[in-house]
Design an enzyme around this catalytic site. Structure first.
Site, PDB file in Angstrom:
ATOM      1  N   ILE A  97      -2.631  15.514   4.248  1.00 30.43           N
ATOM      2  CA  ILE A  97      -3.463  15.975   5.362  1.00 30.43           C
ATOM      3  C   ILE A  97      -2.587  15.775   6.589  1.00 30.43           C
ATOM      4  O   ILE A  97      -2.246  14.637   6.919  1.00 30.43           O
ATOM      5  CB  ILE A  97      -4.765  15.163   5.542  1.00 30.43           C
ATOM      6  N   GLY A 109      -8.285  16.508  11.228  1.00 30.28           N
ATOM      7  CA  GLY A 109      -8.029  15.721  10.021  1.00 30.28           C
ATOM      8  C   GLY A 109      -9.326  15.423   9.285  1.00 30.28           C
ATOM      9  O   GLY A 109      -9.389  15.494   8.059  1.00 30.28           O
ATOM     10  N   TYR A 143      -8.516   6.356   6.623  1.00 28.00           N
ATOM     11  CA  TYR A 143      -9.045   6.345   5.255  1.00 28.00           C
ATOM     12  C   TYR A 143      -9.998   5.168   5.034  1.00 28.00           C
ATOM     13  O   TYR A 143     -11.012   5.323   4.361  1.00 28.00           O
ATOM     14  CB  TYR A 143      -7.910   6.381   4.230  1.00 28.00           C
ATOM     15  N   LYS A 145     -11.900   3.836   7.284  1.00 26.62           N
ATOM     16  CA  LYS A 145     -13.121   4.237   7.988  1.00 26.62           C
ATOM     17  C   LYS A 145     -13.947   5.195   7.120  1.00 26.62           C
ATOM     18  O   LYS A 145     -15.168   5.222   7.182  1.00 26.62           O
ATOM     19  CB  LYS A 145     -12.735   4.904   9.316  1.00 26.62           C
TER      20      LYS A 145
END
Length: 174
Positions: A97, A109, A143, A145
């Site tokens: 990403i 993102g 990630y 989060k």
């Protein structure tokens, strides 16, 4: 806020994918890595042949994020044997990403991430996993989060420079 469009990449998009692939990788990691290692990695990973192969792979899907028809980021996910490590038929790997530097912080993102999760859910997969460079704290926080947990490490070869990636996963169902 501008509308983010997510569009599947096809073979006619090879040049755009090469361009954004090199640009975003350089933006993200260029400052912390030697130019020689970066050049070696970029030339190998984003050659026309490699990009064509990735787009043609039936166990991979690649998507552009666009704002006003401008490509501002992209997503690459892998299934089955195209996963870089685990090759688990119950998993989806988010391999990439990336978002153009000027567009960071604009939820692009997150939109690409949401697309990956939706693909995994549509395929009724058990979990999503990925590798992230141990020094990319911004990505690790993103990630975490989103509910990912660290489960292992592996070595990533950046054009001859061996680096450690943290492997993270998120269960979608038990």
């Amino acid at each position: 806020m501008e509308k983010i469009e997510i569009a599947k990449v096809t073979l006619k998009d090879i040049n755009q994918l090469q361009k954004i692939g090199k640009q975003t990788f350089e933006d993200t990691f260029g400052a912390q890595n030697s130019p020689a290692f970066m050049e070696e990695y970029l030339n190998k990973s984003f050659s026309k042949e490699k990009v064509r192969e990735e787009i043609s792979d039936e166990n991979s899907e690649i998507y552009f994020a666009k704002i006003d028809k401008k490509i501002v980021g992209y997503l690459k996910v892998n299934f089955n044997q195209s996963q870089t490590e685990l090759k688990d038929p119950n998993a989806l790997e988010i391999e990439r990403i990336y978002v153009i530097k000027e567009y960071l912080g604009k939820k692009i993102g997150q939109e690409l991430y949401n697309k990956a999760i939706n693909i995994a859910k549509q395929k009724n997969l058990q979990y999503v996993w990925l590798g992230v460079w141990e020094e990319n704290s911004r990505a690790i926080r993103f990630y975490e989060k989103n509910g990912f947990i660290k489960f292992d490490k592996h070595i990533f070869d950046l054009g001859g420079d061996k680096q450690t990636d943290i492997l993270m996963k998120k269960y979608l169902r038990e």
